[in-house]
Scaffold this active site. Structure first.
Site, PDB file in Angstrom:
ATOM      1  N   GLU A 271      15.576 -24.338  23.540  1.00 40.70           N
ATOM      2  CA  GLU A 271      15.449 -25.158  24.750  1.00 40.70           C
ATOM      3  C   GLU A 271      16.831 -25.516  25.251  1.00 40.70           C
ATOM      4  O   GLU A 271      17.695 -25.928  24.478  1.00 40.70           O
ATOM      5  CB  GLU A 271      14.691 -26.474  24.483  1.00 40.70           C
ATOM      6  N   GLU A 325       6.661 -30.859  35.218  1.00 40.06           N
ATOM      7  CA  GLU A 325       5.389 -31.227  34.590  1.00 40.06           C
ATOM      8  C   GLU A 325       5.100 -32.703  34.852  1.00 40.06           C
ATOM      9  O   GLU A 325       5.715 -33.582  34.254  1.00 40.06           O
ATOM     10  CB  GLU A 325       5.438 -30.932  33.092  1.00 40.06           C
ATOM     11  N   LYS A 328       4.102 -35.551  31.937  1.00 38.23           N
ATOM     12  CA  LYS A 328       4.934 -35.855  30.778  1.00 38.23           C
ATOM     13  C   LYS A 328       5.325 -37.330  30.799  1.00 38.23           C
ATOM     14  O   LYS A 328       5.650 -37.879  31.858  1.00 38.23           O
ATOM     15  CB  LYS A 328       6.190 -34.984  30.764  1.00 38.23           C
ATOM     16  N   GLU A 334      12.250 -36.349  32.612  1.00 36.98           N
ATOM     17  CA  GLU A 334      11.369 -35.553  31.762  1.00 36.98           C
ATOM     18  C   GLU A 334      10.371 -34.715  32.568  1.00 36.98           C
ATOM     19  O   GLU A 334       9.905 -33.685  32.107  1.00 36.98           O
ATOM     20  CB  GLU A 334      10.604 -36.455  30.791  1.00 36.98           C
TER      21      GLU A 334
END
Length: 396
Positions: A271, A325, A328, A334
């Protein structure tokens, strides 16, 4: 056509021999560039649309964080390489019950290969260095049982077993040569590294210059974090110069591995990314910074070179993430690491196409040398077909 069939036949025979002789170990990464397909959202495209998007972008290496069957079905026949995840909530059960591990692999891997090209299983995510000591203790057993299951099902030469670590496993990482594993994780880490050596697995690192910069904005030059021109950092112990933070973070991991006695283990970045939006106290999370980091990272990976400490070990990285997203938890950043917006349009232009027709469908960016990442696409398709035939032959 006759020559083509002869070629495939030769490749098939070589693969059969190599696998039986043990010359082939599972490799979960083709080229240098991959992406994390996270799905903690209620408004992103369907798995089938995602496959189309990934193929259009020519991104072959994909990681997901579970083994959702709708995703595995969508990836069937796509030719994309998929690493699936065993979530943290299953780790303790898999550690204590080998039969459950065997059933999990049978239902989520064996049932789908070779049509769905599952090349890896990531057992847990950022377990060591976290707050759950029981989970940390269970990780080794879970990995061992999953690996044993792949052996019993004759998948161990096809599927690579890994687990990803955050930088919380390190006691320090500056300068890179001083990095060692934290004392409270070193015992569990040593057992894992011994097992990874046996399995031929790499050390997987989640590395975020974004987070490092956010933690010390007064001490870190943002250009160093973004791959922009800068004076960089000099490591006096090794006499090595670093012109970007990601290389330094990776070499810190290599230093920790060498200190622990694992000089030959490869580090893969599972990541890395940069948020495009954030809360008021996350000033570095801007579209321009996110675009700069990911564009420069893409150029960096296209060079197919290593780090200062390991110049001959080609750097490989999965970008976080494919989509923003919206479900999250945590700070706004985030929910905004995606290269794409939920509607499939690009969040910013680094050279990838959009999913749907829009003003951004045709990318105007051109990165010289990026073809090096995908030149082999047609050849990989041929080899994949032959490998699939080999796999079916070996199972029969």
């Amino acid at each position: 056509m006759k020559n083509f069939r002869s070629f495939c036949r030769c490749v098939l025979l070589l693969l059969v021999v190599f696998v039986h002789k043990g010359y082939v170990t599972a490799k979960a990464f083709t080229g240098t560039y991959g992406i994390n397909y996270g799905r903690i959202a209620n408004n992103i495209p369907s798995p089938n649309e995602v496959v189309s998007l990934l193929k259009a972008a020519k991104i072959k290496n994909i990681r997901i964080y579970d083994a959702d069957h709708s995703v595995l079905d969508a990836f069937s026949g796509s030719g994309l390489d998929l690493v699936i995840g065993l979530p943290n909530e299953f780790v303790k059960d898999m550690s204590s019950n080998a039969d459950h591990a065997l059933n999990w692999v049978r239902e989520n891997v064996l049932a789908y290969v070779p049509n769905t090209h599952i090349v890896g299983i990531a057992v847990g995510n950022e377990v060591l260095g976290g707050g759950d000591l029981d989970l940390q203790s269970a990780l080794y057993g879970a990995i061992k049982n999953i690996y044993n299951a792949t052996q019993k099902l004759q998948l161990d030469r096809v599927v690579q077993i890994t687990t990803a670590h955050s930088q919380a496993v390190f006691a320090n990482s500056y300068p890179p040569s001083s990095c060692v594993f934290r004392e409270d994780v070193s015992q569990n880490m040593k057992k894992l590294l011994d097992l990874f050596t046996q399995m031929g697995s790499p050390f997987c690192l989640n590395a975020y210059p974004f987070l490092a910069y956010m933690g010390s904005p007064d001490q870190i030059d943002i250009n160093y974090a973004l791959f922009n021109p800068t004076d960089g950092v000099y490591d006096e112990k090794t006499n090595l110069h670093y012109d970007n933070m990601l290389d330094a973070q990776i070499d810190a991991a290599y230093a920790a591995l060498e200190d622990a006695g694992f000089n030959k283990m490869e580090v893969i970045v599972t990541e890395t990314g940069w948020a495009s939006h954030g809360d008021p106290n996350e000033g570095a999370a801007t579209p321009e910074n996110a675009r700069t980091y990911n564009y420069n990272l893409r150029k960096r990976l296209a060079k197919r070179k290593g780090t200062p400490r390991r110049p001959k070990s080609m750097l490989k990285a999965y970008i976080f993430a494919l989509f923003n997203e919206n479900s999250k938890p945590g700070p706004t950043s985030e929910r905004n690491f995606g290269l794409y917006k939920p509607d499939g349009t690009i969040a910013y232009d680094i050279g990838f196409p959009a999913l749907k027709s829009s003003s951004s469908v045709s990318s105007h960016l051109s990165i010289k040398g990026l073809g090096a990442q995908t030149w082999h696409w047609s050849y990989i398709s041929v080899l994949t077909a032959c490998a699939s035939s080999s796999f079916l032959f070996l199972r029969s």
